[in-house]
Design an enzyme around this catalytic site. Structure first.
Site, PDB file in Angstrom:
ATOM      1  N   GLU A  92       7.212  -4.723  -3.324  1.00  0.00           N
ATOM      2  CA  GLU A  92       5.792  -4.456  -3.052  1.00  0.00           C
ATOM      3  C   GLU A  92       5.331  -5.391  -1.933  1.00  0.00           C
ATOM      4  O   GLU A  92       5.413  -6.617  -2.059  1.00  0.00           O
ATOM      5  CB  GLU A  92       4.918  -4.672  -4.292  1.00  0.00           C
ATOM      6  CG  GLU A  92       3.462  -4.293  -4.001  1.00  0.00           C
ATOM      7  CD  GLU A  92       2.467  -4.542  -5.130  1.00  0.00           C
ATOM      8  OE1 GLU A  92       1.332  -4.029  -5.033  1.00  0.00           O
ATOM      9  OE2 GLU A  92       2.809  -5.254  -6.089  1.00  0.00           O
ATOM     10  N   ASP A  97      -4.599  -3.927   3.231  1.00  0.00           N
ATOM     11  CA  ASP A  97      -5.863  -4.172   3.944  1.00  0.00           C
ATOM     12  C   ASP A  97      -6.081  -3.059   4.974  1.00  0.00           C
ATOM     13  O   ASP A  97      -5.187  -2.782   5.777  1.00  0.00           O
ATOM     14  CB  ASP A  97      -5.816  -5.530   4.645  1.00  0.00           C
ATOM     15  CG  ASP A  97      -5.724  -6.667   3.628  1.00  0.00           C
ATOM     16  OD1 ASP A  97      -6.232  -6.492   2.510  1.00  0.00           O
ATOM     17  OD2 ASP A  97      -5.136  -7.716   3.947  1.00  0.00           O
ATOM     18  N   LYS A 157     -11.405  -1.827  12.052  1.00  0.00           N
ATOM     19  CA  LYS A 157     -11.704  -1.797  13.499  1.00  0.00           C
ATOM     20  C   LYS A 157     -10.487  -1.308  14.278  1.00  0.00           C
ATOM     21  O   LYS A 157      -9.361  -1.742  14.027  1.00  0.00           O
ATOM     22  CB  LYS A 157     -12.089  -3.195  13.978  1.00  0.00           C
ATOM     23  CG  LYS A 157     -13.443  -3.626  13.479  1.00  0.00           C
ATOM     24  CD  LYS A 157     -13.865  -4.922  14.118  1.00  0.00           C
ATOM     25  CE  LYS A 157     -15.230  -5.319  13.542  1.00  0.00           C
ATOM     26  NZ  LYS A 157     -15.468  -6.736  13.625  1.00  0.00           N
ATOM     27  N   ASP A 163      -7.535   3.149  -1.659  1.00  0.00           N
ATOM     28  CA  ASP A 163      -8.864   3.727  -1.876  1.00  0.00           C
ATOM     29  C   ASP A 163      -9.495   4.058  -0.534  1.00  0.00           C
ATOM     30  O   ASP A 163     -10.547   4.697  -0.495  1.00  0.00           O
ATOM     31  CB  ASP A 163      -9.764   2.705  -2.587  1.00  0.00           C
ATOM     32  CG  ASP A 163      -9.944   1.459  -1.729  1.00  0.00           C
ATOM     33  OD1 ASP A 163      -8.922   0.844  -1.372  1.00  0.00           O
ATOM     34  OD2 ASP A 163     -11.091   1.125  -1.376  1.00  0.00           O
ATOM     35  N   THR A 215      -2.494  -1.053 -10.117  1.00  0.00           N
ATOM     36  CA  THR A 215      -2.646  -2.383  -9.509  1.00  0.00           C
ATOM     37  C   THR A 215      -4.047  -2.911  -9.856  1.00  0.00           C
ATOM     38  O   THR A 215      -4.896  -2.173 -10.366  1.00  0.00           O
ATOM     39  CB  THR A 215      -2.509  -2.306  -7.970  1.00  0.00           C
ATOM     40  OG1 THR A 215      -3.735  -1.842  -7.414  1.00  0.00           O
ATOM     41  CG2 THR A 215      -1.369  -1.402  -7.548  1.00  0.00           C
ATOM     42  N   GLU A 216      -4.282  -4.192  -9.537  1.00  0.00           N
ATOM     43  CA  GLU A 216      -5.613  -4.768  -9.786  1.00  0.00           C
ATOM     44  C   GLU A 216      -6.700  -3.984  -9.052  1.00  0.00           C
ATOM     45  O   GLU A 216      -7.729  -3.623  -9.615  1.00  0.00           O
ATOM     46  CB  GLU A 216      -5.666  -6.229  -9.294  1.00  0.00           C
ATOM     47  CG  GLU A 216      -5.274  -7.243 -10.321  1.00  0.00           C
ATOM     48  CD  GLU A 216      -3.892  -7.815 -10.025  1.00  0.00           C
ATOM     49  OE1 GLU A 216      -3.256  -7.347  -9.061  1.00  0.00           O
ATOM     50  OE2 GLU A 216      -3.456  -8.703 -10.766  1.00  0.00           O
ATOM     51  N   TYR A 217      -6.467  -3.733  -7.765  1.00  0.00           N
ATOM     52  CA  TYR A 217      -7.470  -3.020  -6.967  1.00  0.00           C
ATOM     53  C   TYR A 217      -7.674  -1.611  -7.491  1.00  0.00           C
ATOM     54  O   TYR A 217      -8.796  -1.100  -7.538  1.00  0.00           O
ATOM     55  CB  TYR A 217      -7.044  -2.988  -5.492  1.00  0.00           C
ATOM     56  CG  TYR A 217      -7.502  -4.205  -4.728  1.00  0.00           C
ATOM     57  CD1 TYR A 217      -6.950  -5.446  -4.980  1.00  0.00           C
ATOM     58  CD2 TYR A 217      -8.489  -4.114  -3.767  1.00  0.00           C
ATOM     59  CE1 TYR A 217      -7.365  -6.574  -4.293  1.00  0.00           C
ATOM     60  CE2 TYR A 217      -8.920  -5.228  -3.064  1.00  0.00           C
ATOM     61  CZ  TYR A 217      -8.352  -6.457  -3.334  1.00  0.00           C
ATOM     62  OH  TYR A 217      -8.768  -7.568  -2.657  1.00  0.00           O
ATOM     63  N   GLU A 218      -6.595  -0.977  -7.897  1.00  0.00           N
ATOM     64  CA  GLU A 218      -6.690   0.401  -8.398  1.00  0.00           C
ATOM     65  C   GLU A 218      -7.546   0.461  -9.666  1.00  0.00           C
ATOM     66  O   GLU A 218      -8.398   1.337  -9.818  1.00  0.00           O
ATOM     67  CB  GLU A 218      -5.273   0.900  -8.705  1.00  0.00           C
ATOM     68  CG  GLU A 218      -5.194   2.355  -9.074  1.00  0.00           C
ATOM     69  CD  GLU A 218      -3.748   2.824  -9.141  1.00  0.00           C
ATOM     70  OE1 GLU A 218      -2.832   1.991  -9.039  1.00  0.00           O
ATOM     71  OE2 GLU A 218      -3.553   4.031  -9.306  1.00  0.00           O
TER      72      GLU A 218
HETATM   73  C1  SAM Z   1      -6.219  -5.645  -0.798  1.00  0.00           C
HETATM   74  S1  SAM Z   1      -4.976  -6.656  -1.454  1.00  0.00           S
HETATM   75  C2  SAM Z   1      -4.072  -5.575  -2.551  1.00  0.00           C
HETATM   76  C3  SAM Z   1      -3.341  -6.331  -3.632  1.00  0.00           C
HETATM   77  C4  SAM Z   1      -2.520  -5.482  -4.612  1.00  0.00           C
HETATM   78  N1  SAM Z   1      -1.454  -4.754  -3.948  1.00  0.00           N
HETATM   79  C5  SAM Z   1      -3.390  -4.501  -5.366  1.00  0.00           C
HETATM   80  O1  SAM Z   1      -3.289  -3.301  -5.148  1.00  0.00           O
HETATM   81  O2  SAM Z   1      -4.159  -4.952  -6.220  1.00  0.00           O
HETATM   82  C6  SAM Z   1      -3.859  -6.789  -0.071  1.00  0.00           C
HETATM   83  C7  SAM Z   1      -2.887  -7.938  -0.208  1.00  0.00           C
HETATM   84  O3  SAM Z   1      -1.985  -7.908   0.879  1.00  0.00           O
HETATM   85  C8  SAM Z   1      -1.738  -9.233   1.304  1.00  0.00           C
HETATM   86  N2  SAM Z   1      -1.337  -9.175   2.718  1.00  0.00           N
HETATM   87  C9  SAM Z   1      -2.017  -8.602   3.724  1.00  0.00           C
HETATM   88  N3  SAM Z   1      -1.369  -8.737   4.894  1.00  0.00           N
HETATM   89  C10 SAM Z   1      -0.231  -9.422   4.606  1.00  0.00           C
HETATM   90  C11 SAM Z   1       0.856  -9.886   5.393  1.00  0.00           C
HETATM   91  N4  SAM Z   1       0.887  -9.692   6.716  1.00  0.00           N
HETATM   92  N5  SAM Z   1       1.857 -10.538   4.777  1.00  0.00           N
HETATM   93  C12 SAM Z   1       1.815 -10.767   3.438  1.00  0.00           C
HETATM   94  N6  SAM Z   1       0.807 -10.346   2.637  1.00  0.00           N
HETATM   95  C13 SAM Z   1      -0.202  -9.698   3.215  1.00  0.00           C
HETATM   96  C14 SAM Z   1      -3.042  -9.958   1.090  1.00  0.00           C
HETATM   97  O4  SAM Z   1      -2.856 -11.356   0.967  1.00  0.00           O
HETATM   98  C15 SAM Z   1      -3.532  -9.319  -0.205  1.00  0.00           C
HETATM   99  O5  SAM Z   1      -3.114 -10.038  -1.329  1.00  0.00           O
END
Ligand code: SAM
Length: 234
Positions: free
Chosen positions: A44, A124, A128, A160, A198-201
């Site tokens: 993941e 993420d 932009k 989402d 997942t947490e966000y889901e």
């Molecule tokens: C919006 S959260 C989603 C977390 C989890 N997958 C969930 O669905 O609950 C996105 C995660 O991706 C990580 N992340 C984003 N860009 C990253 C990168 N270039 N390398 C490692 N982690 C990254 C962030 O630190 C964050 O914890």
């Protein structure tokens, strides 16, 4: 994601070398040795607090799992979640590793054809346009994923974000990749508890927001199987 600074987190992570890997590049091409077996490896990318990878790895001891994120605090939380998941489901942590790393250089961590599946969960969205290259489904990233996935390789993507989903559909299509099980509202009819959340889901579903999901079929073996199945349905 807001993080609290915590003294001693690094030391705590260094104290769990059997679960936490802080310098993963040394294991490129040797992940089977890390796990001590040749079972498939599922990763993941951006695991956040680790709920998904912890639960999935507890439910599937025959698969090796790696959760990657770039923050110490999230790796620490992931290790707590991993312990809790084993208390809930039983089993040990031998099929799970938590890796602190920036995914931008993922090709320095995994060798060609070393992985069977990549999960991108609620990556993420970088809304932009000038940040489009940072999206984890940008062609620059997907090219790297294609290289490190094996003959059964797949990408499973959930978000989402409608705009990230649209962008990703175009990105996969522009690379000529085959997608399947595309859903614009994954939990519309019933909560799909067969797919670990997942947490966000959990958070977004509780608010009634639709979850978009798709699978990308990459590996030549799984692609041939998929095309064969489609033929039979015609
Ligand atoms: C919006 S959260 C989603 C977390 C989890 N997958 C969930 O669905 O609950 C996105 C995660 O991706 C990580 N992340 C984003 N860009 C990253 C990168 N270039 N390398 C490692 N982690 C990254 C962030 O630190 C964050 O914890």
């Amino acid at each position: 994601m807001r993080l609290r600074g915590r003294k001693g987190i690094r030391e705590a992570l260094e104290g769990q070398p059997e679960l936490v890997i802080l310098e993963p590049e040394q294991f490129k091409g040797r992940w089977s040795e890390v796990f001590g077996n040749d079972r498939p490896i599922h990763v993941e990318l951006g695991m956040g607090k680790g709920q998904f990878i912890s639960q999935l790895s507890a439910l599937n001891p025959q698969i090796n799992y790696i959760g990657i994120d770039m923050y110490d605090e999230l790796i620490r939380r992931g290790s707590e979640k991993a312990q809790l998941s084993r208390e809930e489901h039983g089993g040990d942590l031998s099929n799970l590793r938590l890796v602190r790393y920036n995914i931008e250089s993922i090709e320095n961590v995994f060798d060609s054809r070393e992985l069977e599946r990549i999960y991108l969960n609620f990556s993420d969205p970088w809304p932009k346009k000038k940040h489009a290259r940072r999206r984890l489904t940008h062609a620059n990233f997907v090219n790297k994923y294609q290289e490190i996935l094996n003959e059964n390789g797949e990408i499973h993507f959930k978000t989402d974000s409608r705009s990230l989903f649209e962008f990703s559909l175009n990105s996969f299509a522009d690379l000529g990749l085959r997608m399947r099980n595309i859903s614009l509202d994954l939990h519309a009819e019933e909560l799909r508890t067969d797919l670990v959340m997942t947490e966000y889901e959990t958070k977004f579903s509780q608010k009634g927001m639709p979850i978009h999901r798709l699978e990308v079929v990459i590996g030549e073996h799984v692609l041939a199987e998929h095309l064969e199945q489609l033929k039979k349905q015609m």
